[in-house]
Design an enzyme around this catalytic site. Structure first.
Site, PDB file in Angstrom:
ATOM      1  N   GLU D  82       0.619  -1.303   0.143  1.00 33.91           N
ATOM      2  CA  GLU D  82       0.142  -0.001   0.031  1.00 33.91           C
ATOM      3  C   GLU D  82       0.727   1.353  -0.008  1.00 33.91           C
ATOM      4  O   GLU D  82       0.590   2.139  -0.661  1.00 33.91           O
ATOM      5  CB  GLU D  82      -1.028  -0.084   1.116  1.00 33.91           C
ATOM      6  CG  GLU D  82      -2.281  -0.892   1.040  1.00 33.91           C
ATOM      7  CD  GLU D  82      -1.869  -2.451   1.238  1.00 33.91           C
ATOM      8  OE1 GLU D  82      -0.899  -2.744   1.637  1.00 33.91           O
ATOM      9  OE2 GLU D  82      -2.841  -3.263   1.062  1.00 33.91           O
ATOM     10  N   HIS D 151     -10.173  -5.539  10.156  1.00 34.17           N
ATOM     11  CA  HIS D 151     -10.779  -5.360   8.963  1.00 34.17           C
ATOM     12  C   HIS D 151     -12.207  -4.567   9.040  1.00 34.17           C
ATOM     13  O   HIS D 151     -13.195  -4.767   8.252  1.00 34.17           O
ATOM     14  CB  HIS D 151     -10.976  -6.756   8.002  1.00 34.17           C
ATOM     15  CG  HIS D 151      -9.785  -7.131   7.519  1.00 34.17           C
ATOM     16  ND1 HIS D 151      -8.758  -7.481   7.985  1.00 34.17           N
ATOM     17  CD2 HIS D 151      -9.620  -7.486   6.039  1.00 34.17           C
ATOM     18  CE1 HIS D 151      -7.782  -8.186   7.176  1.00 34.17           C
ATOM     19  NE2 HIS D 151      -8.407  -7.901   5.931  1.00 34.17           N
TER      20      HIS D 151
HETATM   21  C1  LIG Z   1      -1.614  -4.988   4.249  1.00 36.00           C
HETATM   22  C2  LIG Z   1      -2.489  -5.739   3.773  1.00 36.00           C
HETATM   23  N1  LIG Z   1      -3.136  -5.556   2.151  1.00 36.00           N
HETATM   24  C3  LIG Z   1      -3.997  -6.515   1.634  1.00 36.00           C
HETATM   25  C4  LIG Z   1      -4.578  -7.237   2.240  1.00 36.00           C
HETATM   26  C5  LIG Z   1      -5.528  -7.959   1.544  1.00 36.00           C
HETATM   27  N2  LIG Z   1      -5.297  -9.331   1.284  1.00 36.00           N
HETATM   28  C6  LIG Z   1      -5.758 -10.452   2.130  1.00 36.00           C
HETATM   29  S1  LIG Z   1      -5.087 -11.831   1.752  1.00 36.00           S
HETATM   30  C7  LIG Z   1      -4.384 -11.186   0.270  1.00 36.00           C
HETATM   31  C8  LIG Z   1      -3.492 -11.862  -0.668  1.00 36.00           C
HETATM   32  C9  LIG Z   1      -2.394 -12.722   0.008  1.00 36.00           C
HETATM   33  O1  LIG Z   1      -1.664 -13.175  -0.881  1.00 36.00           O
HETATM   34  P1  LIG Z   1      -0.517 -14.384  -0.240  1.00 36.00           P
HETATM   35  O2  LIG Z   1       0.518 -13.435   0.642  1.00 36.00           O
HETATM   36  O3  LIG Z   1      -0.032 -14.985  -1.318  1.00 36.00           O
HETATM   37  O4  LIG Z   1      -1.418 -15.287   0.729  1.00 36.00           O
HETATM   38  P2  LIG Z   1      -2.367 -16.289   0.553  1.00 36.00           P
HETATM   39  O5  LIG Z   1      -3.805 -15.753   0.608  1.00 36.00           O
HETATM   40  O6  LIG Z   1      -2.221 -16.855  -0.775  1.00 36.00           O
HETATM   41  O7  LIG Z   1      -2.209 -17.453   1.695  1.00 36.00           O
HETATM   42  C10 LIG Z   1      -4.665  -9.804   0.177  1.00 36.00           C
HETATM   43  C11 LIG Z   1      -4.214  -8.819  -0.663  1.00 36.00           C
HETATM   44  C12 LIG Z   1      -3.988  -7.366   3.695  1.00 36.00           C
HETATM   45  N3  LIG Z   1      -4.940  -8.427   4.332  1.00 36.00           N
HETATM   46  N4  LIG Z   1      -3.104  -6.761   4.378  1.00 36.00           N
END
Ligand SMILES: Cc1ncc(C[n+]2csc(CCOP(=O)(O)OP(=O)(O)O)c2C)c(N)n1
Ligand SMILES: Cc1ncc(C[n+]2csc(CCOP(=O)(O)OP(=O)(O)O)c2C)c(N)n1
Ligand SMILES: [Mg+2]
Ligand SMILES: [Mg+2]
Lengths: 323, 346, 323, 346
Positions: D82, D151
């Site tokens: 972000e 959230h």
């Molecule tokens: C700082 C932040 N930005 C965005 C999000 C929203 N978000 C939750 S899970 C996710 C994807 C994460 O991908 P990854 O790290 O590959 O983990 P996975 O969900 O595949 O286990 C996002 C963008 C968040 N929780 N925290």
């Protein structure tokens, strides 16, 4: 905490734990459909070998942090399905008394010191615990589980750098399931092998087959014991896949055809099951039996969890400030 | 910049103020230094970490002698990564340590925004009370330095909005000492604000004193008007009260100290007497502690004799660099006194 | 902006600009002593070849971001010493009308779109400008100057990653002067060669002798032209040294004895001066003459700057919101 | 989740509302989608960027059809970072683009804390007005989702404290559309807040309408008490006003919309009539917009007939996950009505 890694691993128990996680997650989906769980949830079917194999490498006193997709780690660390379900249902009997929810299955008594809903936030926490162990002259190690997408946020870089500069006893575990929310790795990340991201910090990174629990365990034991011996951090990239969409509301339409099926052909539970059969540890009928027994256990746990009352507001006030 | 004095050498640390303790005269900088020394000497679990905290007494020279006394593990220089090292401090606090984290300028607190908003305040809560989070964050705020708009924020009000935190501000050597000891003693994440314009101020310090949590200090009683201030504004409020006294106006001056928890009862007791209030704040009024006070007291039914007043930074201006304008935008003793006079008149 | 890089570089002009920066910074110190400048300042004596050599590689329409230690870049881009002094003195005639100060010498008309007092903040801004050029189909490139210490903050990692994933025409320039504020690189950074930090993003990183302006120019031209041609980002590590402490209040007592002298023996102005003499571009007496002329220019500029009035509050109101 | 409707296809975009325009009935989600379509169709310099903004209409399905209409450069999926990508947006805005940045949950705004506090609001200022910073930040806040404490923040008040920013909140499909168009149209960094509990609401939308900057909306005139609300609280305030009407109490309801600039005149005009105020806020009162309003109006000398009231989140509690408690802590129409009744009683 599982048994000390020095005793020979109980791979049948690994198998059972993986099945427990799988069926737990499937039950969670079902409970959503019936409205017994609300909100959102992030399931980990397909990734069980990473959670169970890596956590098997921990010894008493070791700790870990994980994420919103942390049911696998929580159960592998010994949280009961009942406690976990109760948390997801928002009940008093939940691990956080019902105020945490699906993204925060936490149990300090089992070394589970954090399940974070913010991408990247768990990494420095693990580094902090590791540096504390070092300062306290304790022989312990901290692990941190996070996703492939998390390797793009600054906190990842910051945590890796501090871990290196302080030779912290920490192991970073990327559960590389190839996707962020809807975005395939390549749209957000310029390289395929994330283990490479250890290089600018001068400590080792290794690629591990995340579907093969024996490989996960071996790589993690190496890293954990190196850290324990003062050898500093390691980055482990576990190549794996999530079978479901990112969260409850995601049908995962963005995935290319056949991808899911290819990964299911290397299901981590099947791989270990077949190995255990070949080795004579279990018989050919045992997988079905274990599944059935575990299903009964899971169903009963969900039922008992649903009997726990919701917390009152008063009950939760002491959760805010310590005194 | 200051050199370590006798006060910066660790002494027998006492957990509670011995009643017979004699106050020593220290600068604000030395008082902070003494509190750091004493807190670290009192408990091995306490450590100080942040950018360049060790060498040469740290950037604001508050840390003189600490590296020599406690070594580089406990006076830990971090890489430049506020969000990361605050997360590290959180992790330490979960397994038995009590870190004090220096965030050099309050303007860098947002760099650690996630740790401050989503992690420290909520960590205990979302675990259902499984852990305490004894982390103290020292941060240096405020204008007067001609540091420009990215190095002059006070920043304290951002964090009032966050349940789970404690927020405290130090306006004098004595309170700088006792409040820092209180912050480190507390089991909850506490933001402790220093003001860069105050480091040279001298005053009495009660070595060993630990301030009461959440308690504002009535520095001057008064019956005509109540002036509430924090940080640098406290000495200006006191100067204003002197001016007012010579006009025959009897002003109470309260150093608010804690923004979270907010000591409404102390302020209420004073305004119940004076029925007049001036908030003197080195911040924009919108979404700050001054607005919170005026609002809550009004909601609570204080029967104002005349409308409360505020002396604040301009509503719509970042802090300017140029010295005359930096001086102009900061509330002065004159402006505070004028607001008090207006409130008494009207 | 200097001349297009395609015309042969005017190395005598480089020399003059380096001298101008050196004397400007020394004058700033003097003005502090006399109270004509207040607050703090971060000087760049010793690092002139990096600013001048890299900026010589820019073409019209290219932009850059730099930091609180940005006087060198600002002057190399063509800000007059008078405008710069006026800004440091907080006068109306300053580049930012006096409200910015020493840490923010900015001139959009010369491609200087930012001087940032927050570590790391300039990098994503440069990436943003670069991506915009790409979207606008403009043949332009963005540069970002920052310190060695800045390579430890998350924003560095995030900016590098986005630049890579979007093949942005951007060049990242580390002015590695071996120190953060008081901390030598090794206490905060686990490696010595920061160019290595490009690897996990799959684009090139190069180590450059930051005392040798010809080397700086050559490396930057390569990187800038590769970027312009669609080849994506480069990380350049300029090895250099700051002669003074971190900021006004820092006597730099933490430096090992002899270190400063060793670096001064490779002074970037002397290196180029000797080369120009050897090549016959200037005579042996010219360095002194240029220095004297420049000194007069600097002194006059400071005097004129001091004649500019301070801004009024009203004057600065339109700087807050655009309408 | 919603599927794209006819309203999500770009239409002839008009810069200003054509007087004869007919309102269409859209959901809040569709209204946002329409505003994004129209703003991007109207100006090639506008782009949308953020995590997963393109695929499948984005995480909240507000972006349906955009990727197909404008391609992946202008509907740009970013890595998860972000602070970094908001800095990128800033850089884009300096050289001619007008990015709209989606920060998925308002809770992630602090992750971009430096960009939001030190960069976007101050960038023009510290350059002495050399540049505009036309960046719009859409962020999705609020409870009701059972998303838990990391959230569920609304987050809008954090940014009131920052000169240089504009802050706006959308409470209905019509305002969601016209305010988003206004945000994108403005040359200053503007935070635009959506509420995740409102996406399914239906209402009339004037396609092409661009809302007036800094103007609150009087949704219901009234002479007994003024209720001011934002986001989800607006519909609850309207429901409360219905209840009150049947009790014979005539309540005005104001959708505050803009927190920066704050429309004091509109609120003032109403409270000058009613002399009673209830702020209905989905946030902790301390350092929020409700406190700012009550404080500023009181300072400005409003002659309250009875003390203003507030209906807020608990002072000292993060948002709980468990559904019954999440519902309990959120201000309800009943609680708003009860506060209004109490204020009328005395
Ligand atoms: C700082 C932040 N930005 C965005 C999000 C929203 N978000 C939750 S899970 C996710 C994807 C994460 O991908 P990854 O790290 O590959 O983990 P996975 O969900 O595949 O286990 C996002 C963008 C968040 N929780 N925290
Ligand atoms: C986010 C942030 N943290 C801390 C600081 C304080 N600070 C200013 S300069 C500096 C050292 C930077 O070192 P380096 O990047 O090597 O640049 P140099 O000063 O050597 O040019 C620090 C810590 C800051 N300005 N911003
Ligand atoms: Mg993933
Ligand atoms: Mg440096």
């Amino acid at each position: 905490m599982t048994e000390p890694a020095s005793s020979p691993p109980d791979r049948l128990e690994w198998y059972q734990t993986m099945v427990r996680i799988r069926l737990f997650e499937e039950k969670v989906q079902e409970l959503f459909m019936t409205g017994q769980i609300q909100g959102t949830t992030h399931l980990c079917q397909g990734q069980e070998a990473v959670s169970v194999g890596a956590i098997a490498a921990m010894r008493p006193g070791d700790v870990q942090t994980n994420t919103y997709r942390g049911h696998g780690e929580a159960l592998a660390l010994g949280m009961t399905p009942e406690t976990a379900f109760a948390e997801l249902m928002g009940r008093s009997a939940g691990g956080s008394g019902g105020v945490g929810g699906s993204m925060h299955l936490i149990d300090f008594s089992k070394g589970n010191i954090g399940a974070n809903a913010i991408i990247g936030a768990g990494l420095p926490i693990a580094v902090g615990a590791a540096v504390a162990f070092q300062m306290q002259r304790k022989p312990n190690v901290a692990l941190s589980f996070f996703g492939d997408g998390a390797t793009n946020i600054g906190t990842f870089h910051e945590a890796m750098n501090m871990a290196a500069v302080w030779t912290a006893p920490v192991v970073f575990i990327i559960t590389n399931n190839l996707y962020g929310e809807y975005s395939p790795l390549r749209t957000t990340t310029p390289i395929d092998d994330l283990a490479r991201r250890a290089d600018p910090f001068g400590f080792p990174g290794a690629i591990v087959d995340g579907q093969d629990i024996d490989a996960v365990y071996a790589a993690t034991v190496d890293a954990v014991e190196r850290a324990r011996g003062g050898g500093g951090p390691t980055l482990l990239e576990m190549k794996t896949y999530r079978y479901r969409g990112h969260s409850r509301s995601d049908p995962a339409k963005y995935r290319p055809e056949g991808e899911l099926e290819r990964w299911k052909a290397r299901d981590p539970i099947d791989i270990l099951g077949q190995r255990l059969i070949a080795e004579g540890v279990i018989g050919p009928g045992d997988p079905t039996e274990i599944r059935n027994e575990t299903q009964a256990e899971i169903d009963a746990a969900a039922e008992r969890a649903a009997e726990s009352p919701y917390p009152t507001l008063e009950e939760t006030i002491p959760y805010v400030y310590a005194d | 910049m200051s050199t370590p004095t006798e006060a910066t050498t660790p002494t027998e640390a006492t957990d509670r103020p011995a009643p017979g303790d004699v106050a020593v005269e220290l600068t604000y900088r030395e008082a902070i230094n003494a509190a750091l020394h004493d807190a670290m000497a009192a408990d091995d679990a306490v450590l100080l970490m942040g950018e360049d905290v060790g060498a040469d007494g740290g950037v604001f020279k508050t840390n003189a002698g600490l590296l020599e006394a406690f070594g580089p593990e406990r006076v830990r220089t971090t890489p430049i990564c506020e969000n990361g090292f605050l997360g590290v401090a959180l992790g330490m606090s979960l397994v038995g340590l009590r870190p004090i984290v220096e965030i050099m300028f309050a303007d860098f607190l947002p760099t650690a925004g996630d740790a401050l908003v989503n992690q420290l305040p909520k960590y205990r809560y979302m675990s259902g009370g499984q852990t305490a989070v004894p982390v103290t964050i020292r941060s240096i705020g405020g204008a007067t330095g001609r540091f420009g708009t990215q190095h002059s924020a006070t920043g304290e009000s951002w964090f009032m909005h966050l349940p789970g935190l404690r927020v405290v501000t130090a306006s004098s050597p004595g309170s700088a000492y006792s409040l820092l000891r209180a912050a480190v003693d507390d089991d909850n994440p506490t933001l402790y604000f220093e003001h860069k314009g105050l480091y040279g101020r001298k005053g009495p310090v009660q070595r060993g004193e630990i301030a009461e949590l959440g308690k504002a200090a009535v520095l001057r009683d008064g019956s005509d008007v109540t002036i509430v201030a924090t940080l640098l504004m406290v000495e200006r409020a006191l100067a204003a009260a002197e001016q007012l006294a010579s006009d025959g106006i009897d002003a109470a001056v309260i150093d608010l100290r804690w923004l979270r928890p907010l000591d409404l009862p102390t302020v209420r007791a004073s305004v119940d007497k004076t029925r007049r209030l001036v908030v003197a704040e080195e911040q924009v009024h919108a979404a700050g502690w001054g607005a919170t006070l005026v609002s809550q007291l009004t909601i609570d039914g204080v029967d104002w004799a005349s409308a409360p007043r505020r002396v604040s930074l301009p509503d719509d201006l970042p802090i300017p660099y140029t010295p005359p304008l930096e001086d102009e935008v900061l509330p002065s003793a004159d402006r505070i006194a004028e607001a008090a006079r207006a409130s008494v008149r009207g």
